[in-house]
Design an enzyme around this catalytic site. Structure first.
Site, mmCIF file in Angstrom:
data_model
loop_
_atom_site.group_PDB
_atom_site.id
_atom_site.type_symbol
_atom_site.label_atom_id
_atom_site.label_comp_id
_atom_site.label_asym_id
_atom_site.label_seq_id
_atom_site.Cartn_x
_atom_site.Cartn_y
_atom_site.Cartn_z
ATOM 1 N N HIS A 14 0.848 -1.185 0.000
ATOM 2 C CA HIS A 14 0.000 0.000 0.000
ATOM 3 C C HIS A 14 0.888 1.241 0.000
ATOM 4 O O HIS A 14 2.109 1.158 0.160
ATOM 5 C CB HIS A 14 -0.920 0.011 1.231
ATOM 6 C CG HIS A 14 -0.200 0.014 2.523
ATOM 7 N ND1 HIS A 14 -0.077 -1.095 3.320
ATOM 8 C CD2 HIS A 14 0.484 0.995 3.163
ATOM 9 C CE1 HIS A 14 0.623 -0.798 4.385
ATOM 10 N NE2 HIS A 14 0.991 0.464 4.309
HETATM 11 C C1 T46 Z 1 2.863 0.822 6.944
HETATM 12 C C2 T46 Z 1 3.632 -0.407 7.202
HETATM 13 C C3 T46 Z 1 5.102 -0.171 7.353
HETATM 14 C C4 T46 Z 1 -4.531 -0.269 13.298
HETATM 15 O O1 T46 Z 1 -5.659 -0.506 13.767
HETATM 16 N N1 T46 Z 1 -3.784 0.758 13.803
HETATM 17 C C5 T46 Z 1 -2.550 1.060 13.332
HETATM 18 O O2 T46 Z 1 -1.895 2.000 13.824
HETATM 19 C C6 T46 Z 1 -2.018 0.274 12.238
HETATM 20 C C7 T46 Z 1 -0.631 0.591 11.660
HETATM 21 C C8 T46 Z 1 -2.777 -0.741 11.732
HETATM 22 N N2 T46 Z 1 -4.003 -1.003 12.262
HETATM 23 C C9 T46 Z 1 -4.793 -2.143 11.730
HETATM 24 C C10 T46 Z 1 -5.188 -2.032 10.271
HETATM 25 C C11 T46 Z 1 -5.263 -3.467 9.830
HETATM 26 O O3 T46 Z 1 -6.534 -3.998 10.145
HETATM 27 O O4 T46 Z 1 -3.965 -3.308 11.813
HETATM 28 C C12 T46 Z 1 -4.230 -4.163 10.716
HETATM 29 C C13 T46 Z 1 -2.955 -4.506 9.980
HETATM 30 O O5 T46 Z 1 -2.497 -3.340 9.274
HETATM 31 P P1 T46 Z 1 -1.831 -3.440 7.844
HETATM 32 O O6 T46 Z 1 -2.354 -4.585 7.099
HETATM 33 O O7 T46 Z 1 -1.924 -2.079 7.204
HETATM 34 O O8 T46 Z 1 -0.301 -3.751 8.254
HETATM 35 P P2 T46 Z 1 0.992 -3.687 7.317
HETATM 36 O O9 T46 Z 1 2.072 -4.370 8.054
HETATM 37 O O10 T46 Z 1 0.687 -4.135 5.941
HETATM 38 O O11 T46 Z 1 1.334 -2.105 7.226
HETATM 39 C C14 T46 Z 1 1.763 -1.407 8.361
HETATM 40 C C15 T46 Z 1 1.043 -0.058 8.447
HETATM 41 O O12 T46 Z 1 -0.377 -0.259 8.409
HETATM 42 C C16 T46 Z 1 1.420 0.865 7.307
HETATM 43 O O13 T46 Z 1 1.000 2.184 7.576
HETATM 44 O O14 T46 Z 1 3.354 1.742 6.302
HETATM 45 O O15 T46 Z 1 3.162 -1.177 8.327
#
Ligand code: T46
Length: 145
Positions: free
Chosen positions: A50
């Protein structure tokens, strides 16, 4: 690369270990509103896929190692993070993919904004459409980070 940079933090070394401070607007170029950390990632898993519209972040691998592919419509680089005194700054409209997490690795992220799902662009074609408008106005930055 556009909106990306490697940040070298202070590494205060004593015979009993290392200490690395991170202060907003000093060690990272933004005010810190949130931190989160990613642990327990299986070695074959990949995360990210993303971009963000507004968010600025610094990614710091506190333990172990991982790789991050950063992309925009014109450029692509893979950064290996394996040093807790180094952070990868990622600003708006940079696509990121994290992979090759070593066993037990710990990724700390400091972020400029509270969590907002509206700030995410999770569809790559939508990302290209939004990013192309910006990148046409800002020619490629050829420098490697
Ligand atoms: C990024 C990379 C480096 C929350 O509820 N609060 C938060 O602060 C974050 C970061 C995520 N979430 C929830 C959203 C999703 O349901 O946690 C779940 C997993 O998030 P995501 O799939 O976006 O995780 P990554 O590892 O793909 O990405 C993360 C960050 O979301 C993103 O901003 O830049 O780490």
């Amino acid at each position: 690369m556009y909106n990306c940079a490697l940040l070298k933090f202070k590494d205060i070394v004593r015979k009993d270990g290392h200490l690395t401070p991170i202060e907003e607007k000093i060690d990272v170029p933004f005010k810190i509103k949130r931190i989160y950390y990613i642990t327990g990632v299986a070695q074959k898993s990949a995360r990210g896929f993303h971009s963000h519209r507004k968010l600025q972040q610094a990614l710091i691998c506190l333990h172990g190692s991982l790789k991050i592919r950063i992309k925009n419509p014109n450029e692509e680089e893979i950064i290996n993070l394996n040093d807790p005194s180094v952070g990868l700054y990622i600003g708006p409209l940079v696509w990121r993919e994290m992979f090759d997490f070593s066993k037990g690795s710990v990724l700390l992220v400091v972020a400029s904004e509270h969590y907002s799902e509206e700030d995410y662009i999770r569809d790559y074609n939508l990302y290209l459409n939004e990013a192309k408008k910006i990148f046409q106005a800002n020619p490629a930055d050829d420098s490697k980070i």
